[in-house]
Enzyme design. Structure first.
Site, short mmCIF file in Angstrom:
data_model
loop_
_atom_site.label_atom_id
_atom_site.label_comp_id
_atom_site.label_asym_id
_atom_site.label_seq_id
_atom_site.Cartn_x
_atom_site.Cartn_y
_atom_site.Cartn_z
N ASP A 131 41.44 -94.65 -109.95
CA ASP A 131 41.09 -93.27 -110.30
C ASP A 131 42.29 -92.34 -110.18
O ASP A 131 42.19 -91.16 -110.53
CB ASP A 131 39.97 -92.76 -109.39
CG ASP A 131 38.71 -93.59 -109.53
OD1 ASP A 131 38.41 -94.00 -110.66
OD2 ASP A 131 38.04 -93.85 -108.51
N ASP A 180 33.62 -98.29 -115.50
CA ASP A 180 33.33 -97.69 -114.20
C ASP A 180 31.85 -97.36 -114.05
O ASP A 180 31.22 -97.64 -113.02
CB ASP A 180 34.17 -96.42 -114.03
CG ASP A 180 34.59 -96.19 -112.59
OD1 ASP A 180 34.48 -97.14 -111.80
OD2 ASP A 180 35.04 -95.09 -112.27
#
Length: 411
Positions: free
Chosen positions: A268, A222
């Site tokens: 997420d 990420d």
């Protein structure tokens, strides 16, 4: 779940890339109240699939139907996942650079149209079972496709369903058509929430070490793709599919036609949402997630730049439960815990972390003395010793299923 992790960053801006050129240039102006409403709604929408997905995962793991059993992620799967996700992400980025964005999104829209209908139908099914009138007949159906004949006949599709499933399918199809024709953000969020809830419900980790490997790899993934390149943000804004939750910051000014979106990638939600064991650690992880996502939104709003949410979620979702386990003297038990979702529902299993007093050294001594006190002095395996430790508590061990009964006493 590589498809739902491609926008694993929180972004503040319009779904149209031209509205966010050069940071804030060309951005639609939103009121402070509208921005706060958007951020709060994103936080709430992220918490719903984690909480209810965890509740439903209990029934899923106890199901006797093999098709309803959760998919267990192993350490090898966890190590491969960031690599596969990176290849998929970069492949999509190249596709958007080389080919027409319109045709790519048309193909992907049809793909997610089918997946979204199935996911939303599965999400609605428990509610339909409660709302379906008892006086209406609930007929059973079977969809069967076979290949060959006689003894060589082979089943390709064998799907059983009933009237309630058909009603869910019809409602989900209406939402799917709405999404295909209008690409409305409400329809997008309905599909996105369904994907996230199903991901939390049906994906399990076999142990805590696997979770550390998975989150550690995705932490690097990420951060690199958001801060190191423009790939993540470009794909997130070009990819017209329900792989992210969005909420307009100008909703108060323009109503349902608002276009200035804040967004949160489904990755997420699903990835941190898979950390669910006992009541204590469920609460700890849940509160850690709220803190981490709130911190993400705060930093993103302060610096006016898309943030890799896992940069903040991974440390707190791993650190908070480990800190609690360290305080309770259960850190060793936490990492030795093995998920046994593949066994029969009534098979013996360790479903909680025993509460013991004393240091790790005294714990080891008590295990040793217990072993030698046995008439046959048989050798105990680690799992045997954990199951035979005297637990100093005045109430039954608390599991997630007990937690559900406490929260919903009428169920």
């Amino acid at each position: 779940m590589a498809e739902v992790d491609q926008s694993a960053a929180v972004s503040d801006g319009s779904s149209n890339a031209s509205d966010v050129v050069n940071g804030t240039a060309g951005r639609l102006v939103s009121s402070a109240e509208g921005t706060a409403l958007a951020y709060g709604s994103l936080l709430l929408m992220a918490l719903l699939p984690i909480f209810f997905g965890a509740l439903r995962s209990v029934g899923c793991s106890k199901s006797k139907n093999a098709s309803d059993m959760p998919e267990t992620i192993t350490s090898r799967d966890a190590a491969r996942f960031p690599i596969i996700a990176s290849c998929t992400l970069f492949g999509l980025y190249l596709f958007f650079k080389i080919f027409s964005q319109e045709y790519i999104n048309l193909l992907l829209s049809m793909y997610f149209f089918v997946l979204g209908i199935l996911a939303l139908s599965h999400t609605m099914s428990p509610f339909m079972c409660r709302l379906f009138p008892a006086n209406l007949p609930n007929k059973q159906y079977q969809l069967l496709f076979t290949q060959g004949s006689g003894e060589g006949k082979e089943e390709i599709v064998n799907y059983e369903f009933d009237t309630k499933d058909l009603i869910c399918l019809v409602i989900s199809s209406v939402v799917g058509v709405w999404y295909i024709l209008k690409k409305h953000w409400v329809a997008n969020n309905l599909f996105g929430l369904a994907f996230a809830l199903n991901g939390v419900e049906l994906l399990h980790l076999n142990n805590v070490s696997t979770g550390c490997i998975l989150l550690g790899g995705l932490f690097v993934y990420d951060v690199f793709w958001v801060f190191g390149t423009n790939v993540m943000v470009t794909v997130a804004k070009s990819f017209e599919a329900p792989i992210k939750l969005v909420f307009p910051q100008d909703l108060l000014e323009k109503g349902l036609d608002a276009r200035n979106f804040a967004m949160l990638g489904l990755g997420d939600i699903v990835i941190p949402g898979n950390f669910k064991n006992t009541r204590t650690y469920f609460y700890t992880s849940f509160l850690a997630y709220i803190f981490g996502l709130g911190l993400t939104i705060f930093v993103m709003h302060t610096f006016k730049h898309a943030q890799p949410a896992l940069l903040y979620l991974v440390p707190v979702c791993l650190g908070f439960p480990m800190l609690v386990a360290l305080i309770k003297g259960e850190l060793t038990e936490m990492f030795s815990y093995e998920s046994t979702d593949e066994v029969l529902p009534h098979s013996p299993r360790l479903t909680y972390f025993p509460t013991v007093s004393g240091s790790p050294a005294s714990l080891a001594n008590s295990m040793q003395s217990f072993t030698h006190s046995s008439p046959r002095c048989r050798r105990h395996t680690p799992s045997d010793m954990l199951l035979n430790i005297n637990v100093t508590t005045t109430k039954p061990p608390t599991t997630l299923s007990n937690f559900i009964k406490n929260v919903f006493p009428g169920e």
